[in-house]
Design a protein around this motif. Structure first.
Motif, mmCIF file in Angstrom:
data_model
loop_
_atom_site.group_PDB
_atom_site.id
_atom_site.type_symbol
_atom_site.label_atom_id
_atom_site.label_comp_id
_atom_site.label_asym_id
_atom_site.label_seq_id
_atom_site.Cartn_x
_atom_site.Cartn_y
_atom_site.Cartn_z
ATOM 1 N N ALA A 1 0.818 -1.214 0.000
ATOM 2 C CA ALA A 1 0.000 0.000 0.000
ATOM 3 C C ALA A 1 0.853 1.266 0.000
ATOM 4 N N ASN A 2 1.983 1.239 0.707
ATOM 5 C CA ASN A 2 2.805 2.454 0.799
ATOM 6 C C ASN A 2 3.667 2.671 -0.435
ATOM 7 N N LEU A 3 3.593 1.759 -1.406
ATOM 8 C CA LEU A 3 4.375 1.900 -2.632
ATOM 9 C C LEU A 3 3.586 2.572 -3.749
ATOM 10 N N PHE A 4 2.310 2.869 -3.490
ATOM 11 C CA PHE A 4 1.449 3.493 -4.488
ATOM 12 C C PHE A 4 0.684 4.654 -3.867
ATOM 13 N N ASP A 5 0.479 5.696 -4.659
ATOM 14 C CA ASP A 5 -0.336 6.835 -4.246
ATOM 15 C C ASP A 5 -1.683 6.755 -4.957
ATOM 16 N N PRO A 6 -2.800 6.904 -4.239
ATOM 17 C CA PRO A 6 -4.104 6.892 -4.908
ATOM 18 C C PRO A 6 -4.264 8.099 -5.826
ATOM 19 N N LEU A 7 -4.730 7.854 -7.038
ATOM 20 C CA LEU A 7 -4.981 8.929 -7.997
ATOM 21 C C LEU A 7 -6.474 9.145 -8.168
ATOM 22 N N VAL A 8 -7.218 8.076 -8.436
ATOM 23 C CA VAL A 8 -8.685 8.123 -8.504
ATOM 24 C C VAL A 8 -9.172 7.023 -7.576
ATOM 25 N N ARG A 9 -9.491 7.394 -6.346
ATOM 26 C CA ARG A 9 -9.739 6.404 -5.300
ATOM 27 C C ARG A 9 -10.931 5.504 -5.616
ATOM 28 N N ASN A 10 -12.047 6.066 -6.111
ATOM 29 C CA ASN A 10 -13.236 5.252 -6.368
ATOM 30 C C ASN A 10 -12.994 4.171 -7.399
ATOM 31 N N GLU A 11 -12.134 4.450 -8.364
ATOM 32 C CA GLU A 11 -11.852 3.491 -9.437
ATOM 33 C C GLU A 11 -10.583 2.691 -9.178
ATOM 34 N N ARG A 12 -9.985 2.887 -7.991
ATOM 35 C CA ARG A 12 -8.768 2.173 -7.613
ATOM 36 C C ARG A 12 -7.674 2.331 -8.676
ATOM 37 N N ILE A 13 -7.458 3.563 -9.066
ATOM 38 C CA ILE A 13 -6.353 3.891 -9.970
ATOM 39 C C ILE A 13 -5.262 4.541 -9.134
ATOM 40 N N TYR A 14 -4.066 3.956 -9.206
ATOM 41 C CA TYR A 14 -2.961 4.385 -8.361
ATOM 42 C C TYR A 14 -1.780 4.837 -9.222
ATOM 43 N N LYS B 1 2.527 4.916 -8.993
ATOM 44 C CA LYS B 1 3.689 4.428 -8.251
ATOM 45 C C LYS B 1 4.322 5.564 -7.466
ATOM 46 N N SER B 2 4.582 5.319 -6.214
ATOM 47 C CA SER B 2 5.099 6.352 -5.336
ATOM 48 C C SER B 2 6.471 6.834 -5.787
ATOM 49 N N ALA B 3 6.721 8.115 -5.595
ATOM 50 C CA ALA B 3 8.031 8.672 -5.910
ATOM 51 C C ALA B 3 9.081 8.196 -4.917
ATOM 52 N N LEU B 4 8.625 7.695 -3.753
ATOM 53 C CA LEU B 4 9.551 7.237 -2.711
ATOM 54 C C LEU B 4 9.875 5.773 -2.978
ATOM 55 N N GLU B 5 10.860 5.529 -3.816
ATOM 56 C CA GLU B 5 11.186 4.163 -4.232
ATOM 57 C C GLU B 5 11.637 3.298 -3.078
ATOM 58 N N ASN B 6 12.155 3.931 -2.029
ATOM 59 C CA ASN B 6 12.633 3.142 -0.887
ATOM 60 C C ASN B 6 11.619 3.078 0.231
ATOM 61 N N ALA B 7 10.297 3.340 -0.153
ATOM 62 C CA ALA B 7 9.272 3.351 0.893
ATOM 63 C C ALA B 7 9.141 1.973 1.537
#
Length: 268
Positions: free
Chosen positions: A247-260, A262-268
């Motif tokens: 979960a911490n490797l992706f940022d939600p973009l469109v939450r209702n449609e579950r579109i994420y 990839k997080s900019a924090l590669e070492n998250a």
């Protein structure tokens, strides 16, 4: 059930061991009725000694069903929220995992064509069912489904008429071959295979709901590894990564449609 699934893996290398047990049981029981087997053991014996029987069972285990522009709000969100980012890349790779019989592939190709992106795209369409992949390559679908698909296409922000993209003949709709020229169809299992390309967008809808937690985590790991920096993952409204180890490797973009994204924090 466990013996049957293990036998299939050992005999044919199809790995269903980490699929949801409840869903798997429903499919096997349905297959037993359709294939006139009184017990799971009888079904196991038949598929181990008859490759055609296994090919038939595979159709029940993989549920090869799909729709064109299914859940139009998902495609509308891709068009409005993801496409503007995709347009910034000189070339694109898109992976549609679990493509089934190809309706989602054609839908994506139409969307990309209308956004002026198709000619700079390579689309990877993968599935474990060879029969489904053969149907997807042909791009031929029942004509009586087109009215429903056309309505979904309009709701998804379509800019033309769906009928502009296919030729009707013999109760079938044959979609323009140009839509599939940029598509590479291939056999790929999220349970056993590895990443095969760096991608900008991955769509995997109505697939992971049939996996247990362990296999869901494996699939999400593959997607994260495959995506380029700040790439996009579309799971659709029925699936989520909120409670996964990724979960911490992706940022939600469109939450209702579950579109994420990839997080900019590669070492998250």
């Amino acid at each position: 059930m466990r013996l049957l699934i293990e036998a299939i893996y050992l005999r044919y290398s199809y790995d269903f061991r980490d699929y949801s047990e409840a869903s798997q049981a429903r499919r096997v029981l349905h297959a037993m009725v359709q294939m006139d087997c009184r017990t799971v053991s009888e079904l196991q014996s038949r598929v181990l000694h008859d490759e055609e029987a296994f090919a038939r069972l595979l159709q029940y285990l993989t549920i090869p069903t799909s729709e064109m522009f299914r859940d139009p709000s998902y495609f509308l969100a891709l068009r409005e929220q993801v496409v503007p980012f995709l347009k910034t890349y000189p070339s694109l790779k898109i992976w549609i995992a679990g493509c089934s019989t190809g309706e989602e592939v054609v839908s994506m190709a139409i969307l990309l064509h209308e956004e002026g992106l198709l000619e700079r795209c390579i689309l990877y369409a993968t599935d474990i069912n060879p029969h489904s992949l053969d149907r997807a390559r042909k791009g031929v679908y029942p004509l009586d489904r087109m009215d429903h698909y056309a309505q979904s296409y309009r709701q998804a922000g379509g800019r033309a008429n769906l009928s502009d993209y296919y030729t009707a003949a013999y109760e079938s709709a044959l979609f323009d071959r140009a839509l599939l020229e940029r598509v590479s169809f291939s056999d790929h299992s999220l349970a056993t295979d590895s990443v095969f390309s760096e991608t900008h967008l991955i769509c995997c809808r109505n697939v992971m709901i049939y996996f247990n937690r362990q296999l869901q985590e494996r699939a999400l790991g593959l997607f994260h590894e495959s995506l380029c920096h700040r790439g996009f993952l579309g799971l659709g409204s029925k699936e989520s990564i909120d409670f996964s180890g990724h979960a911490n490797l992706f940022d939600p973009l469109v939450r209702n449609e579950r579109i994420y994204r990839k997080s900019a924090l590669e070492n998250a």
